[in-house]
Design a protein around this motif. Structure first.
Motif, PDB file in Angstrom:
ATOM      1  N   GLN A   8       0.821  -1.053   0.008  1.00  0.00           N
ATOM      2  CA  GLN A   8       0.025   0.075  -0.097  1.00  0.00           C
ATOM      3  C   GLN A   8       0.878   1.338   0.034  1.00  0.00           C
ATOM      4  OE1 GLN A   8      -2.392  -0.540   3.596  1.00  0.00           O
ATOM      5  NE2 GLN A   8      -3.899  -1.714   2.575  1.00  0.00           N
ATOM      6  N   LYS A   9       1.919   1.368   0.776  1.00  0.00           N
ATOM      7  CA  LYS A   9       2.779   2.643   0.826  1.00  0.00           C
ATOM      8  C   LYS A   9       3.510   2.776  -0.502  1.00  0.00           C
ATOM      9  CE  LYS A   9       1.776   3.459   5.276  1.00  0.00           C
ATOM     10  NZ  LYS A   9       1.207   4.632   5.598  1.00  0.00           N
ATOM     11  N   ILE A  10       4.096   1.504  -1.073  1.00  0.00           N
ATOM     12  CA  ILE A  10       4.910   1.694  -2.159  1.00  0.00           C
ATOM     13  C   ILE A  10       3.971   2.218  -3.305  1.00  0.00           C
ATOM     14  CG2 ILE A  10       5.995   0.423  -4.083  1.00  0.00           C
ATOM     15  CD1 ILE A  10       6.936  -1.531  -1.587  1.00  0.00           C
ATOM     16  N   GLN A  11       2.558   1.393  -3.438  1.00  0.00           N
ATOM     17  CA  GLN A  11       1.581   2.353  -4.371  1.00  0.00           C
ATOM     18  C   GLN A  11       1.453   3.670  -4.094  1.00  0.00           C
ATOM     19  OE1 GLN A  11      -2.244   0.368  -4.202  1.00  0.00           O
ATOM     20  NE2 GLN A  11      -2.220   0.171  -6.432  1.00  0.00           N
ATOM     21  N   GLN A  12       1.338   3.985  -3.063  1.00  0.00           N
ATOM     22  CA  GLN A  12       0.748   5.536  -2.834  1.00  0.00           C
ATOM     23  C   GLN A  12       1.880   6.424  -2.812  1.00  0.00           C
ATOM     24  OE1 GLN A  12      -0.462   5.160   1.406  1.00  0.00           O
ATOM     25  NE2 GLN A  12      -2.581   4.568   0.901  1.00  0.00           N
ATOM     26  N   LYS A  13       3.160   6.210  -2.515  1.00  0.00           N
ATOM     27  CA  LYS A  13       4.255   6.914  -2.496  1.00  0.00           C
ATOM     28  C   LYS A  13       5.322   6.651  -3.269  1.00  0.00           C
ATOM     29  CE  LYS A  13       2.633   8.865   1.876  1.00  0.00           C
ATOM     30  NZ  LYS A  13       2.814   9.372   3.266  1.00  0.00           N
ATOM     31  N   GLY A  14       5.514   5.305  -3.874  1.00  0.00           N
ATOM     32  CA  GLY A  14       6.704   4.991  -4.785  1.00  0.00           C
ATOM     33  C   GLY A  14       7.536   4.078  -3.880  1.00  0.00           C
ATOM     34  N   ASP A  15       8.600   3.717  -4.707  1.00  0.00           N
ATOM     35  CA  ASP A  15       9.664   2.806  -4.201  1.00  0.00           C
ATOM     36  C   ASP A  15      10.733   3.264  -3.065  1.00  0.00           C
ATOM     37  OD1 ASP A  15       8.593   0.805  -5.776  1.00  0.00           O
ATOM     38  OD2 ASP A  15      10.205   1.311  -7.388  1.00  0.00           O
ATOM     39  N   ASN A  16      10.740   4.725  -2.921  1.00  0.00           N
ATOM     40  CA  ASN A  16      11.588   5.259  -1.974  1.00  0.00           C
ATOM     41  C   ASN A  16      10.748   5.565  -0.846  1.00  0.00           C
ATOM     42  OD1 ASN A  16      14.192   6.249  -1.560  1.00  0.00           O
ATOM     43  ND2 ASN A  16      13.564   8.405  -2.116  1.00  0.00           N
ATOM     44  N   VAL A  17       9.543   5.131  -0.458  1.00  0.00           N
ATOM     45  CA  VAL A  17       8.950   5.558   0.700  1.00  0.00           C
ATOM     46  C   VAL A  17       9.553   4.593   1.914  1.00  0.00           C
ATOM     47  CG1 VAL A  17       7.059   3.656   0.205  1.00  0.00           C
ATOM     48  CG2 VAL A  17       6.849   5.536   1.868  1.00  0.00           C
ATOM     49  N   GLY A  18       9.714   5.193   2.864  1.00  0.00           N
ATOM     50  CA  GLY A  18      10.255   4.733   4.263  1.00  0.00           C
ATOM     51  C   GLY A  18       9.023   4.482   5.310  1.00  0.00           C
ATOM     52  N   LEU A  19       9.308   3.477   6.173  1.00  0.00           N
ATOM     53  CA  LEU A  19       8.414   3.453   7.212  1.00  0.00           C
ATOM     54  C   LEU A  19       8.932   2.730   8.320  1.00  0.00           C
ATOM     55  CD1 LEU A  19       7.918   0.082   6.913  1.00  0.00           C
ATOM     56  CD2 LEU A  19       6.263   0.722   5.270  1.00  0.00           C
ATOM     57  N   SER A  20       8.308   2.797   9.595  1.00  0.00           N
ATOM     58  CA  SER A  20       8.866   2.162  10.802  1.00  0.00           C
ATOM     59  C   SER A  20       8.125   1.112  10.907  1.00  0.00           C
ATOM     60  CB  SER A  20       8.774   2.943  11.997  1.00  0.00           C
ATOM     61  OG  SER A  20       7.805   3.202  12.302  1.00  0.00           O
ATOM     62  N   PHE A  21       8.222   0.104  11.922  1.00  0.00           N
ATOM     63  CA  PHE A  21       7.418  -0.999  12.374  1.00  0.00           C
ATOM     64  C   PHE A  21       6.061  -0.551  13.163  1.00  0.00           C
ATOM     65  CE2 PHE A  21       9.960  -0.746  16.153  1.00  0.00           C
ATOM     66  CZ  PHE A  21       9.059  -0.831  17.360  1.00  0.00           C
ATOM     67  N   TYR A  22       6.033   0.561  13.298  1.00  0.00           N
ATOM     68  CA  TYR A  22       4.672   1.239  13.911  1.00  0.00           C
ATOM     69  C   TYR A  22       3.723   1.223  12.732  1.00  0.00           C
ATOM     70  CZ  TYR A  22       6.881   2.299  18.324  1.00  0.00           C
ATOM     71  OH  TYR A  22       7.572   2.124  19.703  1.00  0.00           O
ATOM     72  N   ALA A  23       4.097   1.416  11.467  1.00  0.00           N
ATOM     73  CA  ALA A  23       3.424   1.429  10.291  1.00  0.00           C
ATOM     74  C   ALA A  23       2.370   0.370  10.408  1.00  0.00           C
ATOM     75  CB  ALA A  23       4.098   1.487   9.066  1.00  0.00           C
ATOM     76  N   PHE A  24       2.671  -0.783  10.830  1.00  0.00           N
ATOM     77  CA  PHE A  24       1.784  -2.027  10.844  1.00  0.00           C
ATOM     78  C   PHE A  24       0.735  -2.018  11.803  1.00  0.00           C
ATOM     79  CE2 PHE A  24       6.346  -3.082   9.486  1.00  0.00           C
ATOM     80  CZ  PHE A  24       5.936  -2.837   8.223  1.00  0.00           C
TER      81      PHE A  24
END
Length: 69
Positions: A15-31
């Motif tokens: 979902q994050k890659i689709q919304q913001k592209g391959d360069n999107v970062g996240l933390s484990f809290y995103a889940f």
């Protein structure tokens, strides 16, 4: 790592890659929601992220997805 957590991580990464592209970062809290409604699952994700893989607070979603797959 449980299959339920793997599935959740892959879904969120996609979902994050689709919304913001391959360069999107996240933390484990995103889940997780912004409430502690499943502390065991949160600790499982945190242990995998921090202790097992020694990842930084923010990592690329594509990297996390590849580690899980």
């Amino acid at each position: 790592m449980t299959e339920a957590l793997k599935d959740k991580i892959i879904k969120v990464c996609n979902q994050k890659i689709q919304q913001k592209g391959d360069n999107v970062g996240l933390s484990f809290y995103a889940f997780f929601a912004n409430k502690n409604d499943n502390p065991e699952l949160l600790m499982e994700a945190a242990t995998w992220w921090i202790m097992t893989h020694k990842l930084d607070h923010f990592e690329k979603a594509v990297k996390i997805k590849a580690l899980v797959e």
